[in-house]
Design an enzyme around this catalytic site. Structure first.
Site, PDB file in Angstrom:
ATOM      1  CD  GLU A 191      -2.876   1.363   0.504  1.00  0.00           C
ATOM      2  OE1 GLU A 191      -2.571   1.363  -0.693  1.00  0.00           O
ATOM      3  OE2 GLU A 191      -4.029   1.590   0.907  1.00  0.00           O
ATOM      4  CG  ASP A 244      -5.224   9.166   6.262  1.00  0.00           C
ATOM      5  OD1 ASP A 244      -4.416   9.825   6.925  1.00  0.00           O
ATOM      6  OD2 ASP A 244      -6.336   9.620   5.923  1.00  0.00           O
ATOM      7  CG  PHE A 281      -2.633  15.696   1.428  1.00  0.00           C
ATOM      8  CD1 PHE A 281      -3.538  14.650   1.502  1.00  0.00           C
ATOM      9  CD2 PHE A 281      -2.155  16.075   0.170  1.00  0.00           C
ATOM     10  CE1 PHE A 281      -3.973  14.000   0.359  1.00  0.00           C
ATOM     11  CE2 PHE A 281      -2.582  15.419  -0.977  1.00  0.00           C
ATOM     12  CZ  PHE A 281      -3.486  14.391  -0.878  1.00  0.00           C
TER      13      PHE A 281
HETATM   14  P1  IMP Z   1      -7.298   5.085   4.683  1.00  0.00           P
HETATM   15  O1  IMP Z   1      -8.380   4.129   4.333  1.00  0.00           O
HETATM   16  O2  IMP Z   1      -7.845   6.305   5.394  1.00  0.00           O
HETATM   17  O3  IMP Z   1      -6.151   4.479   5.428  1.00  0.00           O
HETATM   18  O4  IMP Z   1      -6.822   5.704   3.317  1.00  0.00           O
HETATM   19  C1  IMP Z   1      -5.733   5.291   2.594  1.00  0.00           C
HETATM   20  C2  IMP Z   1      -5.770   5.935   1.222  1.00  0.00           C
HETATM   21  O5  IMP Z   1      -6.037   7.350   1.311  1.00  0.00           O
HETATM   22  C3  IMP Z   1      -4.417   5.825   0.562  1.00  0.00           C
HETATM   23  O6  IMP Z   1      -4.307   4.629  -0.190  1.00  0.00           O
HETATM   24  C4  IMP Z   1      -4.387   7.060  -0.310  1.00  0.00           C
HETATM   25  O7  IMP Z   1      -4.991   6.798  -1.554  1.00  0.00           O
HETATM   26  C5  IMP Z   1      -5.217   8.083   0.437  1.00  0.00           C
HETATM   27  N1  IMP Z   1      -4.383   9.016   1.236  1.00  0.00           N
HETATM   28  C6  IMP Z   1      -4.354   9.126   2.580  1.00  0.00           C
HETATM   29  N2  IMP Z   1      -3.488  10.081   2.983  1.00  0.00           N
HETATM   30  C7  IMP Z   1      -2.928  10.584   1.848  1.00  0.00           C
HETATM   31  C8  IMP Z   1      -1.913  11.594   1.602  1.00  0.00           C
HETATM   32  O8  IMP Z   1      -1.341  12.245   2.514  1.00  0.00           O
HETATM   33  N3  IMP Z   1      -1.604  11.827   0.296  1.00  0.00           N
HETATM   34  C9  IMP Z   1      -2.190  11.142  -0.737  1.00  0.00           C
HETATM   35  N4  IMP Z   1      -3.123  10.190  -0.555  1.00  0.00           N
HETATM   36  C10 IMP Z   1      -3.493   9.901   0.732  1.00  0.00           C
END
Ligand code: IMP
Length: 178
Positions: free
Chosen positions: A102, A106, A155
């Site tokens: 991955e 986040d 971000f």
């Molecule tokens: P989660 O389900 O909240 O863990 O989201 C993960 C997904 O969110 C990652 O695979 C990214 O596509 C997107 N994402 C989360 N944070 C960032 C960031 O800082 N920059 C770019 N994409 C992010």
């Protein structure tokens, strides 16, 4: 160092390409050690993981395979509120040692969802390799065994990660300037 602009936001370089390559090598060495004598299947999650998956695999000396999956944008509900279908997984993972690759964890919801879905297909084991983890943002407990960088709640773009479709081609990592 000059900042860059993507869409409406300004970004500043924070992690160099050389640093990424060195740290991925460190994590790959752990995988080489842990999976010695096995043949793991790397499962890259598109789109963001493609550069990391390539660099990680380039540093693996054990026998290994790779495949890529995408998550559907469809959102239904389960205990965590979000469920996405795993698309493109044509091979069987039954009895396989799977390493999900991955770009960034986040909230952890995507990986939790992924582990639940893949778990029903009876792999021998599943671990997560993620280029970035933002521990302050985690909403669910997700064990990222192979985490390359732990970063604060900011971000970022570059090295496969995008801001609204752009920035994936940048070789370095940039943080948004608030
Ligand atoms: P989660 O389900 O909240 O863990 O989201 C993960 C997904 O969110 C990652 O695979 C990214 O596509 C997107 N994402 C989360 N944070 C960032 C960031 O800082 N920059 C770019 N994409 C992010």
């Amino acid at each position: 160092m000059s900042n860059i602009k993507i869409h409406d936001k300004e970004f500043v370089k924070t992690i160099s390409h050389d640093e990424i390559v060195a740290e991925v090598k460190r994590v790959a060495a752990n995988i080489n050690r842990d999976y010695a004598g096995k043949r793991p299947l790397l499962l890259g999650v598109l789109n963001g993981s493609f550069m990391f998956a390539a660099e990680l695999m380039r540093n693996l000396e054990i026998e290994c395979e790779i495949s890529f999956v995408k998550l559907s944008s469809y959102q239904g509900t389960n205990s965590t509120g979000v469920i996405k279908e795993v698309l493109g997984l044509s091979e069987s993972i039954t009895g396989r040692d799977v390493i999900v690759v991955e770009d960034i964890v986040d909230t952890g919801l995507t990986m939790q969802n992924m582990l639940e879905t893949l778990g029903t297909r009876e792999p021998a084991s599943i671990e997560i390799a993620s280029l970035f983890v933002k521990p302050a943002r985690l909403q669910v407990p997700v064990n990222v065994k192979y985490s390359v960088f732990t970063i604060p709640d900011r971000f970022i773009v570059g090295y496969g990660l995008d801001y609204d479709g752009l920035g994936r081609n940048l070789p370095d990592i940039y943080d948004v300037v608030e």
